[in-house]
Motif scaffolding. Structure first.
Motif, PDB file in Angstrom:
ATOM      1  N   MET A  37       3.832   9.377   7.318  1.00  0.00           N
ATOM      2  CA  MET A  37       3.392   8.495   8.406  1.00  0.00           C
ATOM      3  C   MET A  37       3.359   7.027   7.970  1.00  0.00           C
ATOM      4  SD  MET A  37      -0.549   9.929   8.289  1.00  0.00           S
ATOM      5  CE  MET A  37      -1.092   8.856   9.581  1.00  0.00           C
ATOM      6  N   ARG A  38       4.238   6.631   7.061  1.00  0.00           N
ATOM      7  CA  ARG A  38       4.230   5.263   6.539  1.00  0.00           C
ATOM      8  C   ARG A  38       4.558   4.243   7.624  1.00  0.00           C
ATOM      9  NH1 ARG A  38       8.342   2.093   3.875  1.00  0.00           N
ATOM     10  NH2 ARG A  38       7.398   0.524   2.510  1.00  0.00           N
ATOM     11  N   HIS A  39       5.477   4.584   8.515  1.00  0.00           N
ATOM     12  CA  HIS A  39       5.866   3.623   9.553  1.00  0.00           C
ATOM     13  C   HIS A  39       4.782   3.450  10.614  1.00  0.00           C
ATOM     14  CE1 HIS A  39       7.236   7.670  10.598  1.00  0.00           C
ATOM     15  NE2 HIS A  39       7.030   7.350  11.869  1.00  0.00           N
ATOM     16  N   PHE A  40       3.729   4.289  10.589  1.00  0.00           N
ATOM     17  CA  PHE A  40       2.611   4.101  11.505  1.00  0.00           C
ATOM     18  C   PHE A  40       1.527   3.214  10.902  1.00  0.00           C
ATOM     19  CE2 PHE A  40       4.276   8.324  12.787  1.00  0.00           C
ATOM     20  CZ  PHE A  40       4.631   8.010  14.088  1.00  0.00           C
ATOM     21  N   ASN A  41       1.601   2.949   9.618  1.00  0.00           N
ATOM     22  CA  ASN A  41       0.581   2.157   8.930  1.00  0.00           C
ATOM     23  C   ASN A  41       0.983   0.679   8.902  1.00  0.00           C
ATOM     24  OD1 ASN A  41      -1.111   4.371   8.211  1.00  0.00           O
ATOM     25  ND2 ASN A  41       0.274   4.860   6.517  1.00  0.00           N
ATOM     26  N   PRO A  42       0.004  -0.219   8.891  1.00  0.00           N
ATOM     27  CA  PRO A  42       0.321  -1.654   8.735  1.00  0.00           C
ATOM     28  C   PRO A  42       0.853  -1.931   7.340  1.00  0.00           C
ATOM     29  CG  PRO A  42      -2.046  -1.301   8.679  1.00  0.00           C
ATOM     30  CD  PRO A  42      -1.430   0.008   9.062  1.00  0.00           C
ATOM     31  N   ARG A  43       1.474  -3.043   7.155  1.00  0.00           N
ATOM     32  CA  ARG A  43       2.119  -3.373   5.895  1.00  0.00           C
ATOM     33  C   ARG A  43       1.116  -3.632   4.768  1.00  0.00           C
ATOM     34  NH1 ARG A  43       6.814  -1.480   5.758  1.00  0.00           N
ATOM     35  NH2 ARG A  43       7.249  -2.905   3.993  1.00  0.00           N
ATOM     36  N   ASN A  44      -0.134  -3.867   5.124  1.00  0.00           N
ATOM     37  CA  ASN A  44      -1.137  -4.160   4.091  1.00  0.00           C
ATOM     38  C   ASN A  44      -2.248  -3.115   4.040  1.00  0.00           C
ATOM     39  OD1 ASN A  44      -2.231  -4.754   6.556  1.00  0.00           O
ATOM     40  ND2 ASN A  44      -3.244  -6.643   5.906  1.00  0.00           N
ATOM     41  N   THR A  78       0.374  -4.289  -1.337  1.00  0.00           N
ATOM     42  CA  THR A  78       0.609  -2.954  -0.799  1.00  0.00           C
ATOM     43  C   THR A  78       1.929  -2.394  -1.291  1.00  0.00           C
ATOM     44  OG1 THR A  78      -0.716  -3.352   1.182  1.00  0.00           O
ATOM     45  CG2 THR A  78       0.954  -1.631   1.324  1.00  0.00           C
ATOM     46  N   GLU A  79       2.987  -3.207  -1.345  1.00  0.00           N
ATOM     47  CA  GLU A  79       4.288  -2.736  -1.798  1.00  0.00           C
ATOM     48  C   GLU A  79       4.248  -2.317  -3.266  1.00  0.00           C
ATOM     49  OE1 GLU A  79       7.142  -5.417   1.176  1.00  0.00           O
ATOM     50  OE2 GLU A  79       6.689  -6.117  -0.861  1.00  0.00           O
ATOM     51  N   VAL A  80       3.543  -3.077  -4.095  1.00  0.00           N
ATOM     52  CA  VAL A  80       3.442  -2.720  -5.516  1.00  0.00           C
ATOM     53  C   VAL A  80       2.624  -1.439  -5.697  1.00  0.00           C
ATOM     54  CG1 VAL A  80       2.610  -3.483  -7.763  1.00  0.00           C
ATOM     55  CG2 VAL A  80       3.710  -5.115  -6.230  1.00  0.00           C
ATOM     56  N   LEU A  81       1.520  -1.317  -4.972  1.00  0.00           N
ATOM     57  CA  LEU A  81       0.692  -0.117  -5.107  1.00  0.00           C
ATOM     58  C   LEU A  81       1.411   1.119  -4.574  1.00  0.00           C
ATOM     59  CD1 LEU A  81      -2.837  -1.516  -4.131  1.00  0.00           C
ATOM     60  CD2 LEU A  81      -1.904  -1.103  -6.417  1.00  0.00           C
ATOM     61  N   GLU A 106      -4.419  -2.507   0.682  1.00  0.00           N
ATOM     62  CA  GLU A 106      -5.210  -3.560   0.042  1.00  0.00           C
ATOM     63  C   GLU A 106      -6.706  -3.251   0.099  1.00  0.00           C
ATOM     64  OE1 GLU A 106      -4.098  -7.333   1.595  1.00  0.00           O
ATOM     65  OE2 GLU A 106      -1.974  -7.109   1.061  1.00  0.00           O
ATOM     66  N   ASP A 107      -7.196  -2.732   1.192  1.00  0.00           N
ATOM     67  CA  ASP A 107      -8.593  -2.294   1.325  1.00  0.00           C
ATOM     68  C   ASP A 107      -8.599  -0.846   1.823  1.00  0.00           C
ATOM     69  OD1 ASP A 107      -9.677  -4.812   0.599  1.00  0.00           O
ATOM     70  OD2 ASP A 107      -9.233  -5.554   2.617  1.00  0.00           O
ATOM     71  N   PHE A 108      -8.065   0.036   1.007  1.00  0.00           N
ATOM     72  CA  PHE A 108      -7.782   1.405   1.429  1.00  0.00           C
ATOM     73  C   PHE A 108      -8.835   2.402   0.968  1.00  0.00           C
ATOM     74  CE2 PHE A 108      -5.536   5.470   0.565  1.00  0.00           C
ATOM     75  CZ  PHE A 108      -5.203   5.797   1.866  1.00  0.00           C
ATOM     76  N   VAL A 109      -9.322   2.254  -0.245  1.00  0.00           N
ATOM     77  CA  VAL A 109     -10.182   3.264  -0.867  1.00  0.00           C
ATOM     78  C   VAL A 109     -11.524   3.335  -0.142  1.00  0.00           C
ATOM     79  CG1 VAL A 109     -11.316   3.983  -2.987  1.00  0.00           C
ATOM     80  CG2 VAL A 109      -9.081   2.865  -3.078  1.00  0.00           C
ATOM     81  N   GLY A 110     -11.942   4.578   0.178  1.00  0.00           N
ATOM     82  CA  GLY A 110     -13.235   4.794   0.802  1.00  0.00           C
ATOM     83  C   GLY A 110     -13.264   4.622   2.294  1.00  0.00           C
ATOM     84  N   THR A 111     -12.160   4.221   2.913  1.00  0.00           N
ATOM     85  CA  THR A 111     -12.113   4.018   4.363  1.00  0.00           C
ATOM     86  C   THR A 111     -11.815   5.348   5.056  1.00  0.00           C
ATOM     87  OG1 THR A 111      -9.754   3.488   4.301  1.00  0.00           O
ATOM     88  CG2 THR A 111     -11.319   1.659   4.032  1.00  0.00           C
ATOM     89  N   PRO A 112     -12.093   5.422   6.360  1.00  0.00           N
ATOM     90  CA  PRO A 112     -11.719   6.641   7.101  1.00  0.00           C
ATOM     91  C   PRO A 112     -10.225   6.929   7.042  1.00  0.00           C
ATOM     92  CG  PRO A 112     -13.295   5.356   8.355  1.00  0.00           C
ATOM     93  CD  PRO A 112     -12.909   4.515   7.187  1.00  0.00           C
ATOM     94  N   ARG A 113      -9.410   5.891   6.988  1.00  0.00           N
ATOM     95  CA  ARG A 113      -7.968   6.113   6.860  1.00  0.00           C
ATOM     96  C   ARG A 113      -7.634   6.849   5.562  1.00  0.00           C
ATOM     97  NH1 ARG A 113      -3.508   3.452   8.993  1.00  0.00           N
ATOM     98  NH2 ARG A 113      -4.887   1.939   9.965  1.00  0.00           N
TER      99      ARG A 113
END
Length: 594
Positions: A306-313, A199-202, A316-323
């Motif tokens: 809103m980065r501080h509201f998101n989990p640290r990872n 997540t940090e690299v992306l 990693e499985d971000f694309v296509g999700t409701p988030r």
């Protein structure tokens, strides 16, 4: 024997006594049927079939009888000669009608007095609504009847609530974005790429890939925060300046709000809305991957917000999700709102410039009219029409004061906005140039590990560049037009004064006062914070600075992408993420060498 045709005969008795009692009695040969002046006897109009003894038709004498030349004293209007009573009455009625029509035409129409205050408020209505929506107008006004309108800063209005929420929103966005950008980019300096999470690299890859979006959003946050502070600090000055300006327009009988006033501002706002709509459709098109900036840029804006509201990872499985969809929509809305706020205060600046320019144009016309009058004609001028030397000079001073108030209100705001627009344009032009130079199937081998393909990414860069250039040039052109209009009557005044050989006391005072105003060390122009005077040369200087900085940036050629030369594994991970995130071609991480 009758002797009616002899002028020497004594006066004849009345006509009724001379009329024969027998209607069949024949008259002498030289006589004939007489016309009666009595309009009450209709039988007198009917012809009589008289004949002479020889049987020939009777011919009336050529000359009228003396009795026919007498006018009746009983009628008010003298009857026309040789006309029957019905014809006379018709002619009299026609004369009366013509005289009545002529009188109606000669009645002058009352002049309609123009309400200059209502005209100004009407033209200011829509720009005031626009400012209230985007939190740049925490003011209200009070109608004081004959005194006009009085503006004041108050918290008891919807404009103040919008201003407060906008200020808190921009301050939070500035702090959150600055902290998160520093946190993400400093990880590269503190920790190696192998020791960081995916997540940090992306996150770093997305921020470097969308550097242009970061420059726009951070610059807009800074401009909005500074503008909110300036509005609060100068709240009383802004309200008093507008109140005095309205009262001056009413007393000077000058128009400060016409179609020209808000059409220019409407053109700037319409251009911005048009570009925003085009970018919106490009963002939410069924195949948005054709513009990487428009699919990743809004997500980066939401990520910083809103980065501080998101989990640290979360990546990693971000694309296509409701988030992912939520952050994309929220980021696009935040980006549009923040950029619009940064431009809103400049729209007010544009509107005030055009209001002052309109008043100056009316004053110049009035001035040109006075200069063409002779000494005798000048004596008939009065203060009520604002056409005396004293009234002209007082109106000129009122306009100059409003110009000075405008400079004080927008001091430093104008400079910060021009600086922000210049930086935006430089990097947007560079992004378009680097995409056109490096994109495509043929990619130079030196870029392996430093650049990821950007299909059609030059399109949003050029669109945003166009909008920023148009707004900045319109602001600078409006300022230069104002200076040109302010000095428009200077040449006429100078030439007119040289043609006159002698002056009276009023003329001398007027000419000397106007020359002193026109030749003052402080020009009648826009200075802002007195860093520069905005004229036509300023536009060339700004464009020259843009091109110079663009060439400098292009020489260093930053690629706006994560440098993975020393780590091919992370290039593959980042490339695969962009394939899913932006829909890039699967083989884009292995460009073909020339």
């Amino acid at each position: 024997m009758l002797s009616g045709n002899n002028p020497a005969d004594p006066p004849q008795p009345p006509e009724d006594s001379r009329r024969p009692s027998n209607p069949k009695q024949k008259r002498p040969k030289q006589g004939g049927r007489r016309r009666s002046n009595d309009s009450s006897n209709p039988s007198s109009d009917q012809p009589q079939a008289d004949t002479n003894p020889m049987g020939a038709p009777f011919q009336p004498p050529v000359a009228p009888l003396p009795q026919e030349k007498k006018a009746s004293n009983d009628t008010e209007v003298e009857p026309l000669p040789l006309l029957s009573p019905p014809v006379q009455e018709k002619a009299i009625e026609e004369l009366k009608t013509k005289s009545e029509v002529a009188v109606e035409v000669e009645v002058p129409a009352e002049p309609v007095e123009i309400d200059y205050v209502a005209q100004w408020m009407h033209s200011f209505l829509w720009i005031r609504i626009f400012l209230i929506i985007f939190g740049r107008w925490p003011f209200t006004y009070v109608d004081e009847e004959k005194k006009g309108y009085r503006f004041k800063f108050t918290w008891k209005c919807f404009g103040f609530l919008s201003y407060l929420l906008t200020t808190l929103f921009t301050i939070y966005g500035l702090i959150a974005a600055a902290i998160h950008v520093v946190d993400v980019l400093m990880n590269e300096k503190i920790r190696t790429i192998a020791s960081r999470s995916k997540t940090e690299v992306l996150e770093q890859a997305l921020m470097e890939r969308h550097t242009m979006i970061l420059i726009i959003i951070l610059g807009s946050y800074i401009v909005n925060t500074v503008t909110s502070v300036f509005i609060f600090v100068r709240r009383q000055e802004i309200a008093d300046s507008l109140t005095k300006w309205i009262k001056f327009l009413h007393s000077a009988k000058l128009s400060g709000g016409t179609m020209k006033t808000y059409s220019y501002v409407g053109l700037a706002i319409g251009n911005y809305i048009f570009i925003s709509i085009v970018l919106f459709f490009l963002t939410f098109t069924p195949n948005p991957a054709r513009t990487s900036t428009l699919i990743g840029g809004p997500t980066v804006v939401a990520m910083l917000f809103m980065r501080h509201f998101n989990p640290r990872n979360y990546l990693e499985d971000f694309v296509g999700t409701p988030r992912h969809q939520f952050m994309h929509v929220i980021g696009a809305a935040v980006f549009f709102y923040v950029v619009t706020i940064s431009n809103a205060f400049m729209y007010l600046f544009l509107w005030l410039l055009k209001s002052i320019e309109t008043a100056l144009s009316a004053w110049n016309s009035r001035m040109a009219t006075i200069l063409e009058l002779t000494a005798e004609e000048l004596k008939s001028q009065n203060t009520k029409d604002r056409t005396t030397y004293e009234a002209l000079y007082n109106d000129h001073i009122g306009i100059v004061r409003m110009l000075s108030w405008t400079n004080n209100i927008f001091a430093y705001s104008l400079e910060i906005h021009v600086l922000n627009q210049t930086i935006r344009i430089v990097y947007q032009l560079y992004l378009a140039a680097i995409v056109l130079d490096t994109n495509g199937d043929k990619v130079k081998y030196a870029n392996v590990g430093k650049f990821f393909i950007r299909p059609m990414d030059q399109l949003p860069a050029l669109l945003i560049t166009y909008e920023n250039i148009v707004l900045m040039i319109m602001i600078l052109m409006a300022s230069s037009y104002l200076e040109d209009t302010a000095y428009e009557s200077y040449e006429d005044l100078r030439k007119k004064s040289l043609l006159r050989g002698t002056y009276n006391e009023r003329e001398s005072f007027f000419y000397l006062s106007m020359f002193q105003s026109f030749t003052s060390t402080t020009k009648m122009a826009i200075y802002g914070g007195h860093f520069f005077c905005v004229d036509r040369y300023t536009i060339l200087h700004v464009l020259s600075a843009i091109m110079s900085n663009f060439l400098v940036v292009y020489q260093f050629r930053p690629l706006f992408d994560l440098d993975t030369v020393d780590n091919e594994n992370w290039r593959t991970i980042t490339g695969d993420f962009l394939v899913e995130f932006e829909g890039l071609p699967p083989n884009h991480t292995h460009p073909t060498a020339e």
